[in-house]
Enzyme design. Structure first.
Site, PDB file in Angstrom:
ATOM      1  N   GLY A 128      27.225  -1.152  16.170  1.00 36.37           N
ATOM      2  CA  GLY A 128      27.807  -1.579  14.898  1.00 36.37           C
ATOM      3  C   GLY A 128      29.105  -2.340  15.097  1.00 36.37           C
ATOM      4  O   GLY A 128      29.319  -3.414  14.519  1.00 36.37           O
ATOM      5  N   PHE A 167      20.994   3.919  39.730  1.00 40.16           N
ATOM      6  CA  PHE A 167      20.425   4.724  38.656  1.00 40.16           C
ATOM      7  C   PHE A 167      18.906   4.737  38.830  1.00 40.16           C
ATOM      8  O   PHE A 167      18.353   3.876  39.521  1.00 40.16           O
ATOM      9  CB  PHE A 167      20.804   4.120  37.297  1.00 40.16           C
ATOM     10  N   ASP A 184      19.190   8.653  10.309  1.00 38.99           N
ATOM     11  CA  ASP A 184      19.359   8.200   8.914  1.00 38.99           C
ATOM     12  C   ASP A 184      18.935   6.744   8.712  1.00 38.99           C
ATOM     13  O   ASP A 184      18.222   6.431   7.753  1.00 38.99           O
ATOM     14  CB  ASP A 184      20.829   8.315   8.471  1.00 38.99           C
ATOM     15  N   GLN A 231      12.516   9.942  24.753  1.00 38.43           N
ATOM     16  CA  GLN A 231      12.827  10.228  26.162  1.00 38.43           C
ATOM     17  C   GLN A 231      13.433  11.618  26.328  1.00 38.43           C
ATOM     18  O   GLN A 231      14.334  12.009  25.593  1.00 38.43           O
ATOM     19  CB  GLN A 231      13.826   9.197  26.689  1.00 38.43           C
ATOM     20  N   HIS A 243      15.579  13.674  28.850  1.00 34.54           N
ATOM     21  CA  HIS A 243      16.436  13.481  30.023  1.00 34.54           C
ATOM     22  C   HIS A 243      16.184  14.639  30.970  1.00 34.54           C
ATOM     23  O   HIS A 243      16.164  15.797  30.544  1.00 34.54           O
ATOM     24  CB  HIS A 243      17.904  13.430  29.599  1.00 34.54           C
ATOM     25  N   LEU A 274      24.300  17.055  28.202  1.00 30.08           N
ATOM     26  CA  LEU A 274      23.830  16.135  29.237  1.00 30.08           C
ATOM     27  C   LEU A 274      24.615  16.276  30.536  1.00 30.08           C
ATOM     28  O   LEU A 274      25.833  16.385  30.534  1.00 30.08           O
ATOM     29  CB  LEU A 274      23.985  14.696  28.732  1.00 30.08           C
ATOM     30  N   GLU A 307      22.761  11.143  34.807  1.00 33.48           N
ATOM     31  CA  GLU A 307      21.952  10.661  35.917  1.00 33.48           C
ATOM     32  C   GLU A 307      22.861  10.175  37.052  1.00 33.48           C
ATOM     33  O   GLU A 307      22.464  10.142  38.223  1.00 33.48           O
ATOM     34  CB  GLU A 307      21.097   9.494  35.399  1.00 33.48           C
ATOM     35  N   ARG A 361      13.061   8.410  34.538  1.00 32.97           N
ATOM     36  CA  ARG A 361      13.314   9.679  33.853  1.00 32.97           C
ATOM     37  C   ARG A 361      12.034  10.403  33.485  1.00 32.97           C
ATOM     38  O   ARG A 361      11.966  11.621  33.579  1.00 32.97           O
ATOM     39  CB  ARG A 361      14.152   9.416  32.603  1.00 32.97           C
ATOM     40  N   HIS A 386      16.561  13.223  24.443  1.00 33.21           N
ATOM     41  CA  HIS A 386      17.753  12.440  24.751  1.00 33.21           C
ATOM     42  C   HIS A 386      17.822  11.122  23.989  1.00 33.21           C
ATOM     43  O   HIS A 386      18.872  10.745  23.500  1.00 33.21           O
ATOM     44  CB  HIS A 386      17.760  12.158  26.255  1.00 33.21           C
ATOM     45  N   ARG A 433      12.947   4.418  28.767  1.00 35.66           N
ATOM     46  CA  ARG A 433      14.171   3.641  28.973  1.00 35.66           C
ATOM     47  C   ARG A 433      14.785   3.942  30.333  1.00 35.66           C
ATOM     48  O   ARG A 433      14.837   5.098  30.751  1.00 35.66           O
ATOM     49  CB  ARG A 433      15.177   3.998  27.877  1.00 35.66           C
ATOM     50  N   SER A 474      20.693   1.479  27.672  1.00 30.71           N
ATOM     51  CA  SER A 474      20.898   1.646  26.241  1.00 30.71           C
ATOM     52  C   SER A 474      22.287   1.178  25.825  1.00 30.71           C
ATOM     53  O   SER A 474      22.449   0.489  24.805  1.00 30.71           O
ATOM     54  CB  SER A 474      20.704   3.105  25.867  1.00 30.71           C
TER      55      SER A 474
HETATM   56  C1  FAD Z   1      25.183  12.494  25.849  1.00 30.64           C
HETATM   57  C2  FAD Z   1      24.661  11.086  25.953  1.00 30.64           C
HETATM   58  C3  FAD Z   1      24.951  10.318  27.073  1.00 30.64           C
HETATM   59  C4  FAD Z   1      24.463   9.019  27.175  1.00 30.64           C
HETATM   60  N1  FAD Z   1      24.762   8.288  28.293  1.00 30.64           N
HETATM   61  C5  FAD Z   1      24.324   7.013  28.379  1.00 30.64           C
HETATM   62  C6  FAD Z   1      24.667   6.205  29.496  1.00 30.64           C
HETATM   63  O1  FAD Z   1      25.406   6.608  30.391  1.00 30.64           O
HETATM   64  N2  FAD Z   1      24.169   4.950  29.551  1.00 30.64           N
HETATM   65  C7  FAD Z   1      23.377   4.423  28.573  1.00 30.64           C
HETATM   66  O2  FAD Z   1      22.975   3.276  28.674  1.00 30.64           O
HETATM   67  N3  FAD Z   1      23.053   5.178  27.487  1.00 30.64           N
HETATM   68  C8  FAD Z   1      23.517   6.446  27.369  1.00 30.64           C
HETATM   69  N4  FAD Z   1      23.186   7.183  26.272  1.00 30.64           N
HETATM   70  C9  FAD Z   1      22.514   6.540  25.144  1.00 30.64           C
HETATM   71  C10 FAD Z   1      23.534   5.687  24.372  1.00 30.64           C
HETATM   72  O3  FAD Z   1      24.800   6.275  24.462  1.00 30.64           O
HETATM   73  C11 FAD Z   1      23.177   5.547  22.905  1.00 30.64           C
HETATM   74  O4  FAD Z   1      21.850   5.141  22.761  1.00 30.64           O
HETATM   75  C12 FAD Z   1      24.076   4.501  22.228  1.00 30.64           C
HETATM   76  O5  FAD Z   1      25.436   4.771  22.491  1.00 30.64           O
HETATM   77  C13 FAD Z   1      23.830   4.443  20.744  1.00 30.64           C
HETATM   78  O6  FAD Z   1      24.774   3.594  20.165  1.00 30.64           O
HETATM   79  P1  FAD Z   1      24.620   3.118  18.667  1.00 30.64           P
HETATM   80  O7  FAD Z   1      25.776   2.217  18.391  1.00 30.64           O
HETATM   81  O8  FAD Z   1      23.264   2.605  18.437  1.00 30.64           O
HETATM   82  O9  FAD Z   1      24.760   4.458  17.802  1.00 30.64           O
HETATM   83  P2  FAD Z   1      25.885   5.593  17.740  1.00 30.64           P
HETATM   84  O10 FAD Z   1      26.943   5.420  18.736  1.00 30.64           O
HETATM   85  O11 FAD Z   1      25.159   6.879  17.708  1.00 30.64           O
HETATM   86  O12 FAD Z   1      26.556   5.332  16.323  1.00 30.64           O
HETATM   87  C14 FAD Z   1      25.863   5.555  15.111  1.00 30.64           C
HETATM   88  C15 FAD Z   1      26.795   5.272  13.949  1.00 30.64           C
HETATM   89  O13 FAD Z   1      26.067   5.305  12.737  1.00 30.64           O
HETATM   90  C16 FAD Z   1      26.783   6.035  11.764  1.00 30.64           C
HETATM   91  N5  FAD Z   1      25.813   6.560  10.800  1.00 30.64           N
HETATM   92  C17 FAD Z   1      24.632   7.165  11.039  1.00 30.64           C
HETATM   93  N6  FAD Z   1      24.019   7.481   9.887  1.00 30.64           N
HETATM   94  C18 FAD Z   1      24.835   7.052   8.887  1.00 30.64           C
HETATM   95  C19 FAD Z   1      24.764   7.081   7.468  1.00 30.64           C
HETATM   96  N7  FAD Z   1      23.720   7.629   6.810  1.00 30.64           N
HETATM   97  N8  FAD Z   1      25.786   6.560   6.761  1.00 30.64           N
HETATM   98  C20 FAD Z   1      26.876   6.018   7.388  1.00 30.64           C
HETATM   99  N9  FAD Z   1      26.982   5.974   8.731  1.00 30.64           N
HETATM  100  C21 FAD Z   1      25.965   6.469   9.467  1.00 30.64           C
HETATM  101  C22 FAD Z   1      27.533   7.093  12.569  1.00 30.64           C
HETATM  102  O14 FAD Z   1      28.631   7.574  11.853  1.00 30.64           O
HETATM  103  C23 FAD Z   1      27.937   6.267  13.801  1.00 30.64           C
HETATM  104  O15 FAD Z   1      29.127   5.562  13.547  1.00 30.64           O
HETATM  105  C24 FAD Z   1      23.671   8.485  26.145  1.00 30.64           C
HETATM  106  C25 FAD Z   1      23.386   9.248  25.028  1.00 30.64           C
HETATM  107  C26 FAD Z   1      23.858  10.550  24.942  1.00 30.64           C
HETATM  108  C27 FAD Z   1      23.481  11.355  23.723  1.00 30.64           C
END
Ligand code: FAD
Length: 551
Positions: free
Chosen positions: A15, A112, A206, A225, A227, A237, A240, A271, A335, A370, A375
């Site tokens: 975002g 990785f 959502d 996926q 993990h 977590l 990796e 994975r 995950h 993935r 990601s």
């Molecule tokens: C513990 C963990 C470790 C990870 N490590 C890695 C890594 O090392 N490398 C890698 O490539 N990937 C990793 N991933 C995956 C990766 O981090 C995520 O897929 C990615 O950060 C998602 O980013 P995003 O911007 O799509 O969503 P998010 O960062 O999840 O943000 C979602 C946003 O949407 C908002 N939102 C949601 N619903 C609503 C609503 N109804 N109204 C208003 N706002 C809303 C939330 O408030 C938030 O601001 C990891 C994931 C996890 C869980």
């Protein structure tokens, strides 16, 4: 009624990156249900991929991505991501991301799983934290409006065009209409559909539910996926990167069992391969208390403190052991959602005015599985692309008039929730949903386990009609938000279950015990879930293959 040119729902990496890509003469605003730097992106540990190494190439990265995803990813999108990744990493660095360094001062990269080259850039084991804070600084610098702690409940669709959202202001209470010429969904994943999950409690799918309710198809939802390494009991977590730095996986016999499943790649197989191997070890009685062990002891104290400080802290806090001296008990956990809102490689959905990027979208680059580090990359590359495309698309657009019908409908939905006598509570249903999904749609699935989940889901949906929100107030009513999130979780779970029942083959993260082989002839295709009154309806769409024929 508030009006902006572009509204971004979600202030995680995707975002924020999208908002920053919008030219500054346009008025862009973000909404987030939590403060932006509490988005789940902050929790990412291991790193972000890009072919910046001397003898690496974007083509090699694209090949690993297509192959690792069992050829279900769209190769036009994969090519765009891998080709643009190096430039995006350098730009992140210029924005102020503090990447870990080689002794020569260059951006360091670690190996990785599933990658033929060490191409994961990282900031120790807190990469998401480093990225998200740098991105937030850029957002502040541009003085973008952020509606912090606003929960979007519906998309506004008028005359066949998405033209805003309806959102609940958590701090003051109350529903509002926000109009815009384009809306970008960047709401992250849906990992909380499962009880054992690495995801933040806010990851309730959502945005996927919002698009789905507005008639947009969800793609490849059966591909969740697992993990391989999440901490015993809590599911936290363990990156990796721990295996990337040389960690071993051991069973109760002290054996590095990966030699039987992936003799060449060992612990750094993809994975889905490692998760299945761990599952099989545990199932066949070679586990340790429902887990296997991740052994880091041979890496030595100095390396663990430098490269994996957070992992050590988490193991000490949540499992009561120090990985410098003791192996960590781990098991696979939900995950990442490979599926999501169907988009093209510029984030456009089938609904004019609606875009999606990040984990809530299915572009699709990850296919059936993935690769770690892809990601974070997806959020940056496709966040940027989507911001650019959304801005282009509205240059000549007018705002359609808004009728108020959707706001009224949402007001009705919320007042029903607030006035219903119950007796059901959202947390109970959420708990039961998570257990059912983890039990029946985990790393092993069969027709009967999926059918069981489907039956359970129907019962949970009936129970959810009797939800009671005990907090009747307007100010910071998290009880109400949990009820709204539950309605999303149930809807998303149903698309996962129906997708999994339909796909009679095994591919990547979707392993069907009753159809253990991959079947390209019938199943090298995307599944699409369409919302119908009786539940999800499935159709299928071809996969885009450019340079890597399925092998
Ligand atoms: C513990 C963990 C470790 C990870 N490590 C890695 C890594 O090392 N490398 C890698 O490539 N990937 C990793 N991933 C995956 C990766 O981090 C995520 O897929 C990615 O950060 C998602 O980013 P995003 O911007 O799509 O969503 P998010 O960062 O999840 O943000 C979602 C946003 O949407 C908002 N939102 C949601 N619903 C609503 C609503 N109804 N109204 C208003 N706002 C809303 C939330 O408030 C938030 O601001 C990891 C994931 C996890 C869980």
């Amino acid at each position: 009624m508030m009006t902006h040119d572009i509204l971004v729902v979600g202030a995680g990496l995707a975002g924020m990156r999208a908002a920053i890509a919008v030219p500054q003469d346009l008025n862009v605003a973000l909404l987030s249900k939590v403060h932006p730097v509490r988005s789940h992106s902050v929790a990412a540990q291991g790193g972000i991929n890009a072919a910046i190494g001397a003898d690496d190439s974007w083509e090699a990265h694209a090949y690993d991505t297509a192959k690792g995803g069992l050829y279900l990813g769209d190769q036009d999108a994969i090519e765009a991501m891998c080709k643009e990744a190096p430039q995006d990493i350098l730009e992140l660095e210029r924005m102020g991301v503090i990447f870990s360094r080689t002794p020569e001062g260059r951006i360091a990269q670690r190996p990785f799983g599933g990658a033929g080259y060490p191409r994961t850039c990282y900031a120790a084991d807190r990469t998401g934290h480093a990225l998200l804070h740098a991105m937030y600084e850029q957002l502040m610098k541009r003085r973008c409006k952020v509606y912090e702690e606003w929960y979007v409940t519906a998309l506004l669709v008028e005359q066949g065009r998405c033209c805003g959202v309806v959102a609940w202001d958590l701090i003051q209470g109350g529903l509002h209409t926000l109009r815009a010429k384009a809306v970008i969904l960047a709401t992250g994943g849906s990992g909380r559909v499962f009880s054992t999950s690495t995801n933040a409690v806010i990851n309730t799918g959502d945005g996927m539910a919002l698009a789905y309710r507005a008639g947009v198809a969800l793609e490849d939802m059966e591909f969740v996926q697992f993990h391989p390494t999440t901490l015993k009991d809590t599911g936290i977590l363990i990156t990796e990167g721990a295996r990337g730095e040389g960690g071993y996986l051991l069973n109760t016999l002290g054996e590095r069992f990966m030699k039987r499943y992936a003799p060449e790649q060992m612990e750094l197989a993809t994975r889905s391969t490692v998760s299945l191997a761990i599952g099989q070890e545990i199932q066949e009685g070679r586990g340790v208390d429902g887990c296997v062990l991740l052994d880091l002891r041979h890496l030595g104290r100095a390396k663990i403190l430098e490269r994996l400080p957070q992992i050590r802290e988490l193991a000490m806090e949540f499992a009561g052991l120090d990985p410098i001296e003791t192996p960590i008990p781990i098991r696979p956990g939900a995950h990442y959602q490979m599926g999501g809102v169907r988009t093209n490689a510029w984030g456009e959905t089938d609904l004019p005015g609606l875009f999606a990027a990040g984990e809530c979208a299915c572009v699709s680059v990850h296919g059936a599985n993935r690769l770690g580090g892809n990601s974070l990359l997806e959020t940056i590359v496709f966040g940027r692309r989507t911001g650019i495309k959304a801005a282009e698309s509205i240059r000549d657009a007018e705002l359609p008039p808004v009728s108020g019908a959707i706001l009224e409908c949402e007001e009705q939905r919320i007042s029903t929730l607030l006035s219903h006598p119950g007796p059901e509570r959202a947390w109970q249903i959420r708990d039961d949903l998570g257990k059912t999904m983890s039990l029946n749609l985990g790393i092993f699935r069969t027709k009967s386990s999926i059918q069981e989940a489907l039956n359970a889901l129907q019962a949970l949906k009936r129970r959810a009609q009797h939800l009671c929100v005990q907090d009747k107030g307007r100010i910071f009513n998290t009880d109400l938000i949990h009820a709204l999130e539950l309605q999303c979780l149930l809807e998303i779970a149903e698309t996962i279950v129906v997708g999994a029942l339909g796909r009679e083959e095994s591919r990547g993260a979707h392993y069907r015990g009753d159809f253990p082989a991959r079947n390209d002839k019938d199943w090298l295709r995307h599944s699409l879930s369409h919302r119908r009154p009786e539940g999800p309806q499935l159709t299928y769409a071809p996969v885009t293959i450019t340079r890597f024929p399925p092998a």
